[in-house]
Motif scaffolding. Structure first.
Motif, PDB file in Angstrom:
ATOM      1  N   ASP A 141       0.839  -1.197   0.000  1.00  0.00           N
ATOM      2  CA  ASP A 141       0.000   0.000   0.000  1.00  0.00           C
ATOM      3  C   ASP A 141       0.877   1.251   0.000  1.00  0.00           C
ATOM      4  O   ASP A 141       1.754   1.402   0.847  1.00  0.00           O
ATOM      5  CB  ASP A 141      -0.900  -0.014   1.240  1.00  0.00           C
ATOM      6  N   TYR A 142       0.631   2.150  -0.954  1.00  0.00           N
ATOM      7  CA  TYR A 142       1.391   3.395  -1.039  1.00  0.00           C
ATOM      8  C   TYR A 142       0.463   4.573  -0.719  1.00  0.00           C
ATOM      9  O   TYR A 142      -0.584   4.740  -1.347  1.00  0.00           O
ATOM     10  CB  TYR A 142       1.968   3.589  -2.438  1.00  0.00           C
ATOM     11  N   ASN A 143       0.864   5.368   0.264  1.00  0.00           N
ATOM     12  CA  ASN A 143       0.149   6.602   0.599  1.00  0.00           C
ATOM     13  C   ASN A 143       1.008   7.794   0.196  1.00  0.00           C
ATOM     14  O   ASN A 143       2.184   7.872   0.572  1.00  0.00           O
ATOM     15  CB  ASN A 143      -0.142   6.674   2.101  1.00  0.00           C
ATOM     16  N   PHE A 144       0.423   8.719  -0.572  1.00  0.00           N
ATOM     17  CA  PHE A 144       1.128   9.930  -0.984  1.00  0.00           C
ATOM     18  C   PHE A 144       0.534  11.102  -0.213  1.00  0.00           C
ATOM     19  O   PHE A 144      -0.616  11.494  -0.442  1.00  0.00           O
ATOM     20  CB  PHE A 144       0.998  10.130  -2.495  1.00  0.00           C
ATOM     21  N   ILE A 145       1.325  11.639   0.717  1.00  0.00           N
ATOM     22  CA  ILE A 145       0.801  12.596   1.695  1.00  0.00           C
ATOM     23  C   ILE A 145       1.514  13.935   1.571  1.00  0.00           C
ATOM     24  O   ILE A 145       2.747  13.989   1.459  1.00  0.00           O
ATOM     25  CB  ILE A 145       0.980  12.033   3.127  1.00  0.00           C
ATOM     26  N   ASN A 146       0.744  15.012   1.613  1.00  0.00           N
ATOM     27  CA  ASN A 146       1.336  16.347   1.667  1.00  0.00           C
ATOM     28  C   ASN A 146       2.036  16.515   3.007  1.00  0.00           C
ATOM     29  O   ASN A 146       1.443  16.254   4.063  1.00  0.00           O
ATOM     30  CB  ASN A 146       0.256  17.422   1.517  1.00  0.00           C
ATOM     31  N   THR A 147       3.273  16.945   2.970  1.00  0.00           N
ATOM     32  CA  THR A 147       4.016  17.099   4.226  1.00  0.00           C
ATOM     33  C   THR A 147       3.367  18.116   5.156  1.00  0.00           C
ATOM     34  O   THR A 147       3.495  18.022   6.377  1.00  0.00           O
ATOM     35  CB  THR A 147       5.471  17.514   3.943  1.00  0.00           C
ATOM     36  N   SER A 148       2.652  19.082   4.596  1.00  0.00           N
ATOM     37  CA  SER A 148       1.978  20.090   5.425  1.00  0.00           C
ATOM     38  C   SER A 148       0.833  19.499   6.234  1.00  0.00           C
ATOM     39  O   SER A 148       0.367  20.116   7.193  1.00  0.00           O
ATOM     40  CB  SER A 148       1.453  21.234   4.551  1.00  0.00           C
ATOM     41  N   GLU A 149       0.373  18.301   5.858  1.00  0.00           N
ATOM     42  CA  GLU A 149      -0.729  17.647   6.559  1.00  0.00           C
ATOM     43  C   GLU A 149      -0.248  16.767   7.710  1.00  0.00           C
ATOM     44  O   GLU A 149      -1.055  16.262   8.492  1.00  0.00           O
ATOM     45  CB  GLU A 149      -1.544  16.790   5.580  1.00  0.00           C
ATOM     46  N   ILE A 150       1.069  16.586   7.818  1.00  0.00           N
ATOM     47  CA  ILE A 150       1.621  15.741   8.877  1.00  0.00           C
ATOM     48  C   ILE A 150       1.811  16.568  10.143  1.00  0.00           C
ATOM     49  O   ILE A 150       2.519  17.574  10.142  1.00  0.00           O
ATOM     50  CB  ILE A 150       2.969  15.136   8.447  1.00  0.00           C
ATOM     51  N   VAL A 151       1.172  16.166  11.224  1.00  0.00           N
ATOM     52  CA  VAL A 151       1.286  16.878  12.501  1.00  0.00           C
ATOM     53  C   VAL A 151       2.537  16.399  13.252  1.00  0.00           C
ATOM     54  O   VAL A 151       3.334  17.208  13.709  1.00  0.00           O
ATOM     55  CB  VAL A 151       0.033  16.664  13.372  1.00  0.00           C
ATOM     56  N   TYR A 152       2.675  15.084  13.376  1.00  0.00           N
ATOM     57  CA  TYR A 152       3.883  14.544  14.008  1.00  0.00           C
ATOM     58  C   TYR A 152       4.062  13.077  13.627  1.00  0.00           C
ATOM     59  O   TYR A 152       3.152  12.431  13.085  1.00  0.00           O
ATOM     60  CB  TYR A 152       3.852  14.713  15.525  1.00  0.00           C
ATOM     61  N   LEU A 153       5.258  12.578  13.895  1.00  0.00           N
ATOM     62  CA  LEU A 153       5.605  11.185  13.649  1.00  0.00           C
ATOM     63  C   LEU A 153       6.025  10.551  14.964  1.00  0.00           C
ATOM     64  O   LEU A 153       6.674  11.197  15.799  1.00  0.00           O
ATOM     65  CB  LEU A 153       6.744  11.047  12.644  1.00  0.00           C
ATOM     66  N   LYS A 154       5.660   9.290  15.121  1.00  0.00           N
ATOM     67  CA  LYS A 154       6.004   8.570  16.342  1.00  0.00           C
ATOM     68  C   LYS A 154       6.721   7.273  15.990  1.00  0.00           C
ATOM     69  O   LYS A 154       6.269   6.502  15.145  1.00  0.00           O
ATOM     70  CB  LYS A 154       4.737   8.246  17.146  1.00  0.00           C
ATOM     71  N   ALA A 155       7.855   7.054  16.642  1.00  0.00           N
ATOM     72  CA  ALA A 155       8.617   5.822  16.418  1.00  0.00           C
ATOM     73  C   ALA A 155       8.007   4.679  17.202  1.00  0.00           C
ATOM     74  O   ALA A 155       7.580   4.837  18.345  1.00  0.00           O
ATOM     75  CB  ALA A 155      10.067   6.027  16.850  1.00  0.00           C
ATOM     76  N   ASP A 156       7.951   3.502  16.568  1.00  0.00           N
ATOM     77  CA  ASP A 156       7.450   2.295  17.213  1.00  0.00           C
ATOM     78  C   ASP A 156       8.348   1.141  16.788  1.00  0.00           C
ATOM     79  O   ASP A 156       8.098   0.494  15.773  1.00  0.00           O
ATOM     80  CB  ASP A 156       5.996   2.040  16.810  1.00  0.00           C
ATOM     81  N   ASN A 157       9.409   0.914  17.560  1.00  0.00           N
ATOM     82  CA  ASN A 157      10.455  -0.037  17.193  1.00  0.00           C
ATOM     83  C   ASN A 157      11.024   0.344  15.829  1.00  0.00           C
ATOM     84  O   ASN A 157      11.522   1.432  15.660  1.00  0.00           O
ATOM     85  CB  ASN A 157       9.911  -1.459  17.223  1.00  0.00           C
ATOM     86  N   ASN A 158      10.897  -0.523  14.828  1.00  0.00           N
ATOM     87  CA  ASN A 158      11.450  -0.227  13.509  1.00  0.00           C
ATOM     88  C   ASN A 158      10.390   0.291  12.537  1.00  0.00           C
ATOM     89  O   ASN A 158      10.618   0.316  11.322  1.00  0.00           O
ATOM     90  CB  ASN A 158      12.120  -1.475  12.916  1.00  0.00           C
ATOM     91  N   THR A 159       9.261   0.677  13.043  1.00  0.00           N
ATOM     92  CA  THR A 159       8.215   1.268  12.211  1.00  0.00           C
ATOM     93  C   THR A 159       7.950   2.700  12.675  1.00  0.00           C
ATOM     94  O   THR A 159       8.384   3.114  13.759  1.00  0.00           O
ATOM     95  CB  THR A 159       6.901   0.461  12.275  1.00  0.00           C
ATOM     96  N   THR A 160       7.233   3.460  11.862  1.00  0.00           N
ATOM     97  CA  THR A 160       6.918   4.854  12.180  1.00  0.00           C
ATOM     98  C   THR A 160       5.444   5.121  11.885  1.00  0.00           C
ATOM     99  O   THR A 160       4.941   4.743  10.823  1.00  0.00           O
ATOM    100  CB  THR A 160       7.778   5.821  11.341  1.00  0.00           C
ATOM    101  N   ASP A 161       4.761   5.760  12.832  1.00  0.00           N
ATOM    102  CA  ASP A 161       3.365   6.149  12.649  1.00  0.00           C
ATOM    103  C   ASP A 161       3.293   7.629  12.314  1.00  0.00           C
ATOM    104  O   ASP A 161       3.867   8.460  13.023  1.00  0.00           O
ATOM    105  CB  ASP A 161       2.546   5.876  13.912  1.00  0.00           C
ATOM    106  N   PHE A 162       2.575   7.954  11.238  1.00  0.00           N
ATOM    107  CA  PHE A 162       2.345   9.335  10.823  1.00  0.00           C
ATOM    108  C   PHE A 162       0.968   9.772  11.323  1.00  0.00           C
ATOM    109  O   PHE A 162      -0.050   9.177  10.962  1.00  0.00           O
ATOM    110  CB  PHE A 162       2.377   9.450   9.290  1.00  0.00           C
ATOM    111  N   TYR A 163       0.922  10.816  12.136  1.00  0.00           N
ATOM    112  CA  TYR A 163      -0.334  11.367  12.631  1.00  0.00           C
ATOM    113  C   TYR A 163      -0.681  12.603  11.800  1.00  0.00           C
ATOM    114  O   TYR A 163       0.065  13.582  11.787  1.00  0.00           O
ATOM    115  CB  TYR A 163      -0.213  11.719  14.114  1.00  0.00           C
ATOM    116  N   LEU A 164      -1.815  12.540  11.120  1.00  0.00           N
ATOM    117  CA  LEU A 164      -2.179  13.574  10.166  1.00  0.00           C
ATOM    118  C   LEU A 164      -3.184  14.565  10.731  1.00  0.00           C
ATOM    119  O   LEU A 164      -3.857  14.289  11.741  1.00  0.00           O
ATOM    120  CB  LEU A 164      -2.748  12.937   8.899  1.00  0.00           C
TER     121      LEU A 164
END
Length: 233
Positions: free
Chosen positions: A136-159
């Motif tokens: 699955d590919y998500n193409f996201i405007n960087t201006s819509e990203i509020v913050y990122l959270k690390a979870d071991n070797n993965t990353t959650d994007f909070y929009l």
């Protein structure tokens, strides 16, 4: 569209230069330095798009920072210098600077210089990021990203819209990829400073989206927090 810059000025004009530069919303000051040594360290650390620097008639000392940058950076930022006279202009252009302004800065000449820079550097600004999760590919405007959270070797994007998108890459990977207005404030958090609404130094908390989100910052990244406060204030 915004471009980052570091200001280096050991003269009495630093504050007035900052005030004039605040009028140009497309240019974000990430550091203001009184010495060339501090300026060099900030350029290496923050890798700004642009450097604005005051120079004196002592061309050897004034431009030594440019030679030093070649030792540490593959791609140098664009450099614009300003001085009280034109004595160092020839040396400046020999060293590869892109603009030479007289001090105190003339608002109209400064505007022309920055507009020329914008016109030739639009490609520097990436406004989308591709996030892959399995097939699955998500193409996201960087201006819509509020913050990122690390979870071991993965990353959650909070929009901004409340959606959370997970990616199978580390936070460190995205820290290098995202634009300069994203700052690491904690081992686990990378934030978009456009959403910062409050910072409490006593509690070591950073508040986002009108105080709806509270994230801790660590002492390790206190300098980044200071930069955020400097930018917003």
């Amino acid at each position: 569209m915004q471009f980052s810059f570091v200001l280096i000025d050991d003269s009495a004009y630093l504050e007035s230069a900052l005030e004039q530069l605040k009028e140009f919303d497309d240019f974000l000051c990430v550091a203001a330095c009184r010495t060339k040594a501090d300026g060099l360290n900030k350029i290496i650390e923050l890798k700004p798009n642009l450097v604005l620097m005051s120079v004196s008639n002592d061309s050897v000392n004034s431009f030594s920072i440019l030679s030093e940058l070649h030792e540490f950076l593959v791609e140098l930022p664009t450099v614009i210098v300003y001085s009280t006279n034109t004595d160092a202009a020839f040396t400046a252009f020999q060293k590869g600077v892109s603009g030479y302004l007289l001090q105190p800065l003339d608002r109209n000449e400064l505007r022309k210089c920055l507009l020329r820079y914008q016109k030739t550097h639009k490609s520097l600004f990436e406004d989308k990021i591709s996030i892959k999760s399995n097939g699955d590919y998500n193409f996201i405007n960087t201006s819509e990203i509020v913050y990122l959270k690390a979870d071991n070797n993965t990353t959650d994007f909070y929009l901004k819209n409340g959606k959370v998108v997970s990616a199978f890459k580390t936070l460190k990977y995205y820290e290098k990829l995202l634009p300069f207005y994203f700052f690491r404030i904690h081992h686990s958090y990378l934030i978009n400073i456009d959403y910062v609404s409050r910072i409490n130094l006593g509690k070591c908390n950073c508040y986002l989206q009108n105080n709806e989100i509270i994230l801790p910052f660590s002492r390790t990244y206190k300098e980044n927090v200071d930069t955020i406060i400097f930018r917003i204030s």
